[in-house]
Design a protein around this motif. Structure first.
Motif, mmCIF file in Angstrom:
data_model
loop_
_atom_site.group_PDB
_atom_site.id
_atom_site.type_symbol
_atom_site.label_atom_id
_atom_site.label_comp_id
_atom_site.label_asym_id
_atom_site.label_seq_id
_atom_site.Cartn_x
_atom_site.Cartn_y
_atom_site.Cartn_z
ATOM 1 N N ALA A 119 -66.400 -67.271 18.632
ATOM 2 C CA ALA A 119 -67.065 -66.600 18.056
ATOM 3 C C ALA A 119 -66.115 -65.156 17.913
ATOM 4 C CB ALA A 119 -68.034 -65.743 18.900
ATOM 5 N N ARG A 122 -64.253 -65.996 14.680
ATOM 6 C CA ARG A 122 -64.889 -65.734 13.577
ATOM 7 C C ARG A 122 -64.780 -64.294 13.377
ATOM 8 N NH1 ARG A 122 -64.027 -68.801 10.330
ATOM 9 N NH2 ARG A 122 -62.203 -69.093 11.717
ATOM 10 N N TYR A 123 -65.146 -63.679 14.294
ATOM 11 C CA TYR A 123 -64.988 -62.097 14.092
ATOM 12 C C TYR A 123 -63.822 -61.491 13.493
ATOM 13 C CZ TYR A 123 -64.235 -57.391 15.830
ATOM 14 O OH TYR A 123 -63.868 -55.941 16.030
ATOM 15 N N SER A 217 -70.240 -59.895 18.686
ATOM 16 C CA SER A 217 -69.097 -60.396 17.967
ATOM 17 C C SER A 217 -69.981 -60.460 16.446
ATOM 18 C CB SER A 217 -68.566 -61.566 18.078
ATOM 19 O OG SER A 217 -67.757 -61.781 19.255
ATOM 20 N N TYR A 218 -71.248 -61.190 16.343
ATOM 21 C CA TYR A 218 -71.709 -61.305 15.134
ATOM 22 C C TYR A 218 -72.562 -60.012 14.897
ATOM 23 C CZ TYR A 218 -71.157 -66.393 14.977
ATOM 24 O OH TYR A 218 -70.389 -67.600 14.763
ATOM 25 N N ILE A 221 -69.791 -58.440 12.803
ATOM 26 C CA ILE A 221 -69.677 -59.633 11.562
ATOM 27 C C ILE A 221 -70.820 -59.046 10.417
ATOM 28 C CG2 ILE A 221 -69.995 -61.684 10.471
ATOM 29 C CD1 ILE A 221 -68.607 -62.949 13.068
ATOM 30 N N VAL A 222 -72.084 -58.912 10.953
ATOM 31 C CA VAL A 222 -73.191 -58.404 9.956
ATOM 32 C C VAL A 222 -72.888 -56.813 9.566
ATOM 33 C CG1 VAL A 222 -75.485 -57.892 10.028
ATOM 34 C CG2 VAL A 222 -74.591 -59.864 11.143
ATOM 35 N N CYS A 241 -69.629 -68.826 9.341
ATOM 36 C CA CYS A 241 -70.506 -68.752 10.668
ATOM 37 C C CYS A 241 -71.465 -69.770 10.906
ATOM 38 C CB CYS A 241 -70.655 -67.436 10.830
ATOM 39 S SG CYS A 241 -69.461 -66.321 10.743
ATOM 40 N N LEU A 245 -72.956 -70.807 14.536
ATOM 41 C CA LEU A 245 -74.201 -69.848 14.974
ATOM 42 C C LEU A 245 -75.360 -71.231 15.453
ATOM 43 C CD1 LEU A 245 -74.894 -67.361 12.526
ATOM 44 C CD2 LEU A 245 -74.858 -67.178 15.027
#
Length: 317
Positions: A119, A122-123, A217-218, A221-222, A241, A245
């Motif tokens: 995660a 990805r961030y 983290s997500y 990201i959002v 992602c 996810l």
């Protein structure tokens, strides 16, 4: 002080799955097929990542460790389950039970920490694309993997050593298909307060903290995507992602469904079904999730098959 044997019983009996006798062979074949699929699928991902230089990136370093964890996680419980389904007396020695519990906790906890590392990867890739190679340096990636292994080894060893201090005097029947820690604590005839306290403390470290870090983290990201709302950017972020996810949803969904949503009726059956989900189904699905939704893995597989075909053609000339 006089020393005494803390465990009077020498073995436990695993009740296994609530399956009718006439359906044993069918479920045996089903679980065997699922286990072989898990082993082959995860081995394929590990081999592809190792052999293809295009996959020598931080994300695939974490993925190869995740695949290894899934492979070992299934191997801790399923072979014994298959053996007991064909055995008249589905027993497991006391030492074997503690060993199985140790490795079960080790690889389950390892997956949780690896999902956090993925995660974070990805961030950084989405929120700091220009600095990705600098931030996600080989040293940091290796440190995250080593830290995951060290933490999980310490946690699983702590639980196992504490369990070894308990006395099991009478009942040795475990209503499960593996040596689950909570099932063993119910059979103990000595004080388990320290064990329960450690489960509460270390459980937060293994489940709650990683989940919050992944959620954070997500969330970032959002937030980063919404600052530049473009259809292409959203599609790229989703493509980057979506696999991770999906795996996170499978892993934490089954754990939260088992431990945070208890049911009063048929609790044993529900616990068994949920345990099958995260010990058998999830490790089997992870390779498919990453291969079917990942162009890099597909490309590596095509290159690998292409090289093999060329090799055989050259040999046959």
């Amino acid at each position: 002080m006089k020393m005494e044997n803390r465990s009077i019983i020498s073995e436990f009996l695993l009740l296994g799955l609530p399956i009718e006798p006439d359906q044993q062979n069918l479920f045996y074949a089903l679980f065997l097929a699922m286990y072989l699929t898990t082993v082959l699928g995860n081995l394929l991902i590990i081999v592809l990542i190792h052999q293809d230089s295009h996959l020598h990136t931080p994300m695939y370093l974490f993925l190869s460790n995740l695949s290894f964890s899934d492979l070992c996680f299934s191997s801790v419980t399923i072979p014994k389950l298959l053996h007991n389904m064909q055995s008249q007396v589905p027993s497991i020695p006391y030492a074997g039970c503690l060993t199985q519990m140790y490795f079960f906790l080790l690889f389950a906890d390892l997956e949780s920490f690896l999902l956090v590392a993925m995660a974070y990867d990805r961030y950084v890739a989405i929120c700091f694309p220009l600095h990705y190679t600098t931030i996600m340096s080989p040293k940091l990636c290796l440190s995250l993997v080593v830290l995951s292994w060290v933490l999980t080894t310490f946690i699983s060893l702590s639980h196992t050593l504490l369990m070894a201090q308990l006395s099991f005097c009478a009942d040795n029947v475990i209503p499960h298909f593996f040596c689950d820690m909570s099932a063993l604590l119910k059979l103990a005839c000595s004080d388990i307060q320290i064990n329960e306290m450690m489960i509460f403390i270390l459980g937060g470290l293994v489940i709650v903290v990683p989940f919050l870090l992944i959620f954070s983290s997500y969330a970032r990201i959002v937030s980063s995507i919404l600052k530049v709302p473009s259809a292409r950017g959203i599609r790229k972020a989703f493509s980057t992602c979506s696999s991770h996810l999906s795996v996170v949803s499978l892993f934490y969904g089954t754990i939260f469904g088992l431990y945070l949503c208890p049911s009063a009726n048929n609790s044993t059956v529900k616990e068994t079904v949920m345990a099958v989900m995260y010990t058998v189904v999830t490790p089997m699905l992870n390779p498919f999730i990453y291969s079917l939704r990942n162009q890099d893995i597909k490309g590596a597989l095509q290159r690998c098959l292409g090289n093999r075909i060329k090799f055989f053609l050259i040999l046959n000339k």
